[in-house]
Design a protein around this motif. Structure first.
Motif, PDB file in Angstrom:
ATOM      1  N   UNK A  58       0.804  -1.219   0.000  1.00 32.74           N
ATOM      2  CA  UNK A  58       0.000   0.000   0.000  1.00 32.74           C
ATOM      3  C   UNK A  58       0.834   1.265   0.000  1.00 32.74           C
ATOM      4  N   UNK A  59       2.144   1.145   0.047  1.00 35.36           N
ATOM      5  CA  UNK A  59       3.009   2.323   0.039  1.00 35.36           C
ATOM      6  C   UNK A  59       3.098   2.917  -1.367  1.00 35.36           C
ATOM      7  N   UNK A  60       2.974   4.242  -1.509  1.00 32.45           N
ATOM      8  CA  UNK A  60       3.128   4.878  -2.826  1.00 32.45           C
ATOM      9  C   UNK A  60       4.472   4.508  -3.445  1.00 32.45           C
ATOM     10  N   UNK A  61       4.468   4.241  -4.750  1.00 35.54           N
ATOM     11  CA  UNK A  61       5.660   3.706  -5.406  1.00 35.54           C
ATOM     12  C   UNK A  61       5.891   4.388  -6.744  1.00 35.54           C
ATOM     13  N   UNK A  62       7.127   4.796  -6.986  1.00 39.04           N
ATOM     14  CA  UNK A  62       7.536   5.370  -8.275  1.00 39.04           C
ATOM     15  C   UNK A  62       8.630   4.504  -8.870  1.00 39.04           C
ATOM     16  N   UNK A  63       8.610   4.376 -10.202  1.00 37.88           N
ATOM     17  CA  UNK A  63       9.573   3.515 -10.880  1.00 37.88           C
ATOM     18  C   UNK A  63      10.632   4.319 -11.643  1.00 37.88           C
ATOM     19  N   UNK A  64      11.859   3.790 -11.635  1.00 34.16           N
ATOM     20  CA  UNK A  64      12.936   4.327 -12.454  1.00 34.16           C
ATOM     21  C   UNK A  64      13.499   3.194 -13.315  1.00 34.16           C
ATOM     22  N   UNK A  65      14.047   3.558 -14.455  1.00 38.97           N
ATOM     23  CA  UNK A  65      14.698   2.570 -15.315  1.00 38.97           C
ATOM     24  C   UNK A  65      16.203   2.637 -15.095  1.00 38.97           C
ATOM     25  N   UNK A  66      16.766   1.567 -14.533  1.00 41.40           N
ATOM     26  CA  UNK A  66      18.213   1.485 -14.285  1.00 41.40           C
ATOM     27  C   UNK A  66      18.677   0.073 -14.622  1.00 41.40           C
ATOM     28  N   UNK A  67      19.998  -0.071 -14.733  1.00 40.04           N
ATOM     29  CA  UNK A  67      20.565  -1.409 -14.876  1.00 40.04           C
ATOM     30  C   UNK A  67      21.949  -1.410 -14.245  1.00 40.04           C
ATOM     31  N   UNK A  68      22.435  -2.592 -13.921  1.00 38.91           N
ATOM     32  CA  UNK A  68      23.717  -2.704 -13.245  1.00 38.91           C
ATOM     33  C   UNK A  68      24.888  -2.662 -14.213  1.00 38.91           C
ATOM     34  N   UNK A  69      26.069  -2.392 -13.640  1.00 33.93           N
ATOM     35  CA  UNK A  69      27.300  -2.400 -14.424  1.00 33.93           C
ATOM     36  C   UNK A  69      27.749  -3.833 -14.685  1.00 33.93           C
ATOM     37  N   UNK A  70      28.288  -4.050 -15.875  1.00 35.12           N
ATOM     38  CA  UNK A  70      28.961  -5.310 -16.163  1.00 35.12           C
ATOM     39  C   UNK A  70      30.357  -5.230 -15.550  1.00 35.12           C
ATOM     40  N   UNK A  71      30.819  -6.311 -14.950  1.00 36.02           N
ATOM     41  CA  UNK A  71      32.118  -6.270 -14.285  1.00 36.02           C
ATOM     42  C   UNK A  71      33.274  -6.439 -15.269  1.00 36.02           C
ATOM     43  N   UNK A  72      32.963  -6.815 -16.497  1.00 34.28           N
ATOM     44  CA  UNK A  72      33.976  -6.865 -17.548  1.00 34.28           C
ATOM     45  C   UNK A  72      33.735  -5.694 -18.488  1.00 34.28           C
ATOM     46  N   UNK A  73      34.728  -5.374 -19.301  1.00 33.58           N
ATOM     47  CA  UNK A  73      34.573  -4.281 -20.259  1.00 33.58           C
ATOM     48  C   UNK A  73      33.424  -4.595 -21.211  1.00 33.58           C
ATOM     49  N   UNK A  74      32.483  -3.675 -21.299  1.00 25.53           N
ATOM     50  CA  UNK A  74      31.308  -3.915 -22.125  1.00 25.53           C
ATOM     51  C   UNK A  74      30.712  -2.587 -22.576  1.00 25.53           C
ATOM     52  N   UNK A  75      30.281  -2.555 -23.834  1.00 26.56           N
ATOM     53  CA  UNK A  75      29.614  -1.349 -24.337  1.00 26.56           C
ATOM     54  C   UNK A  75      28.300  -1.115 -23.604  1.00 26.56           C
ATOM     55  N   UNK A  76      27.791  -2.175 -22.991  1.00 28.81           N
ATOM     56  CA  UNK A  76      26.541  -2.067 -22.254  1.00 28.81           C
ATOM     57  C   UNK A  76      26.676  -1.101 -21.080  1.00 28.81           C
ATOM     58  N   UNK A  77      27.911  -0.915 -20.603  1.00 35.04           N
ATOM     59  CA  UNK A  77      28.121   0.000 -19.486  1.00 35.04           C
ATOM     60  C   UNK A  77      27.880   1.452 -19.872  1.00 35.04           C
ATOM     61  N   UNK A  78      28.019   1.745 -21.163  1.00 42.13           N
ATOM     62  CA  UNK A  78      27.697   3.100 -21.632  1.00 42.13           C
ATOM     63  C   UNK A  78      26.197   3.342 -21.459  1.00 42.13           C
ATOM     64  N   UNK A  79      25.405   2.327 -21.791  1.00 32.51           N
ATOM     65  CA  UNK A  79      23.959   2.418 -21.602  1.00 32.51           C
ATOM     66  C   UNK A  79      23.631   2.556 -20.107  1.00 32.51           C
ATOM     67  N   UNK A  80      24.373   1.831 -19.271  1.00 33.61           N
ATOM     68  CA  UNK A  80      24.150   1.901 -17.820  1.00 33.61           C
ATOM     69  C   UNK A  80      24.345   3.314 -17.301  1.00 33.61           C
ATOM     70  N   UNK A  81      25.416   3.960 -17.753  1.00 34.03           N
ATOM     71  CA  UNK A  81      25.699   5.338 -17.326  1.00 34.03           C
ATOM     72  C   UNK A  81      24.600   6.280 -17.803  1.00 34.03           C
ATOM     73  N   UNK A  82      24.182   6.134 -19.052  1.00 30.81           N
ATOM     74  CA  UNK A  82      23.122   6.999 -19.593  1.00 30.81           C
ATOM     75  C   UNK A  82      21.816   6.816 -18.822  1.00 30.81           C
ATOM     76  N   UNK A  83      21.479   5.563 -18.516  1.00 29.29           N
ATOM     77  CA  UNK A  83      20.265   5.305 -17.742  1.00 29.29           C
ATOM     78  C   UNK A  83      20.371   5.902 -16.340  1.00 29.29           C
ATOM     79  N   UNK A  84      21.561   5.820 -15.757  1.00 26.39           N
ATOM     80  CA  UNK A  84      21.771   6.386 -14.426  1.00 26.39           C
ATOM     81  C   UNK A  84      21.552   7.895 -14.447  1.00 26.39           C
TER      82      UNK A  84
END
Length: 369
Positions: free
Chosen positions: A51-77
């Motif tokens: 019953x607690x009011x809830x708001x959503x954000x779009x985020x994702x975690x960092x890959x621990x190896x070098x990955x282009x996906x981390x660029x997306x992670x930073x942008x989402x952050x």
């Protein structure tokens, strides 16, 4: 008081926040909460159900190896920080509390940039990436393990415990083992590998059942819903049947009430499990998961072992025989289990929620000075 709570990704981040909310309500009936979580995290279903009011954000975690996906992670952050600032501006909180997970990173960081008091809570003995990132700008830091204090800026972290402990410590239970066809006048060992179960623990149990069948104590094995049929099939393949003192179940949905009636537990060493075990003074056999960041479960478990409050079996050393040997120590020698229960109770923090609430009040008061 107006409070924004944020934590996500796992129950270990979410349940302490919800337990804290219960404590704050007890002290301030007029408090207003807003929970900010991630769009895909389990908090998006757990929190609204309260019953607690809830708001959503779009985020994702960092890959621990070098990955282009981390660029997306930073942008989402960065986008999440921008959205968080608007949420904070609209809600006007007195304080923002983060309990871990990537979503808390965006929310608490946004609050810090807006000069809103912030408090972070670290549940594990090894500080998570998000809390390390937020530590410098946090008004206050609460930790559940004393060893974690040294991982934050000197003098900033305070030992408060895990709010989940306070929630469990005061629970009233009328649970009876008779609901599972067992007896209430016999000590019961609960084997629980987490809400989804743990394959390694299940395999050790299968190897141990013939010997559990011969014990004077009772054993309840929680396999995890998706692993229940597999366990039953393996027992059938090996012509093994559980005796009257052993029960195999897929899941227990009233775990805190059951724990109150448990003589000893076999468990992973996650922060929530340890908070519950120590709050209730339950002797334990801890089997740390080797698949977690920084091997923090091993370090969580070691803190209990060092205090004489638990036994530990590493997953590579886990067999039917090692499980039986540890269980017998706790269930067949009353002097050992009583001593361990006393040590477990000694390191438990049944007022953890109050302690965390206290430093939240301090953070707010210091802002007003």
């Amino acid at each position: 008081m107006r409070v924004i709570l944020s934590g996500g990704g796992t129950g270990g981040h979410i349940y302490p926040a919800l337990a804290l909310a219960e404590v704050i309500k007890q002290h301030d009936s007029d408090v207003e909460f807003l929970y900010v979580g991630s769009e895909r995290g389990v908090e998006s279903s757990i929190v609204p159900a309260t019953g607690m009011p809830f708001k959503k954000l779009t985020v994702q975690g960092f890959k621990r190896s070098l990955s282009l996906d981390n660029i997306k992670t930073v942008n989402l952050f960065l986008k999440a920080v921008k959205v968080s600032k608007q949420i904070i501006k609209d809600f006007k909180p007195d304080v923002v509390v983060g309990t871990g997970g990537y979503v808390a990173g965006a929310v608490v960081y946004a609050a810090q940039r807006m000069h809103i008091p912030t408090v972070i809570h670290e549940q594990n003995s090894v500080a998570g990436m998000t809390n390390k990132f937020l530590a410098r700008g946090a008004s206050k830091i609460g930790v559940a393990f004393d060893v974690a204090k040294s991982q934050f800026p000197a003098g900033k972290a305070v030992l408060v415990g895990n709010p989940r402990a306070q929630q469990v410590a005061h629970i009233k239970s009328d649970f009876s083992w008779q609901t599972l066809g067992l007896r209430d006048d016999k000590p019961t060992l609960l084997i629980f590998g987490g809400s989804q179960g743990a394959p390694a623990i299940n395999l050790a149990v299968i190897a141990a059942i013939d010997q559990f069948n011969e014990r004077s104590y009772q054993v309840v094995i929680v396999t995890g819903p998706k692993r229940y049929d597999n366990v039953l099939n393996k027992l059938k393949e090996n012509n093994i049947a559980a005796a009257d003192n052993v029960r195999i179940v897929p899941y227990i949905d009233n775990m805190p009430e059951v724990l109150v009636q448990t003589a000893a537990i076999v468990s992973r060493a996650g922060a929530t499990s340890i908070a519950e075990i120590t709050a209730l003074g339950i002797p334990s056999i801890l089997i740390p998961s080797p698949y977690v960041t920084g091997d923090h479960q091993t370090k969580n478990a070691q803190s209990l072992v060092d205090a004489g409050a638990a036994l530990v079996i590493s997953e590579p050393e886990l067999t039917g025989q090692s499980l039986i040997a540890a269980a017998d120590i706790l269930l067949l020698d009353e002097s050992v289990s009583e001593k361990m229960a006393a040590q477990t109770t000694k390191i438990g923090m049944p007022d953890a929620g109050d302690r965390l609430y206290s430093i939240i009040l301090d953070a707010i008061a210091e802002k007003k000075v």
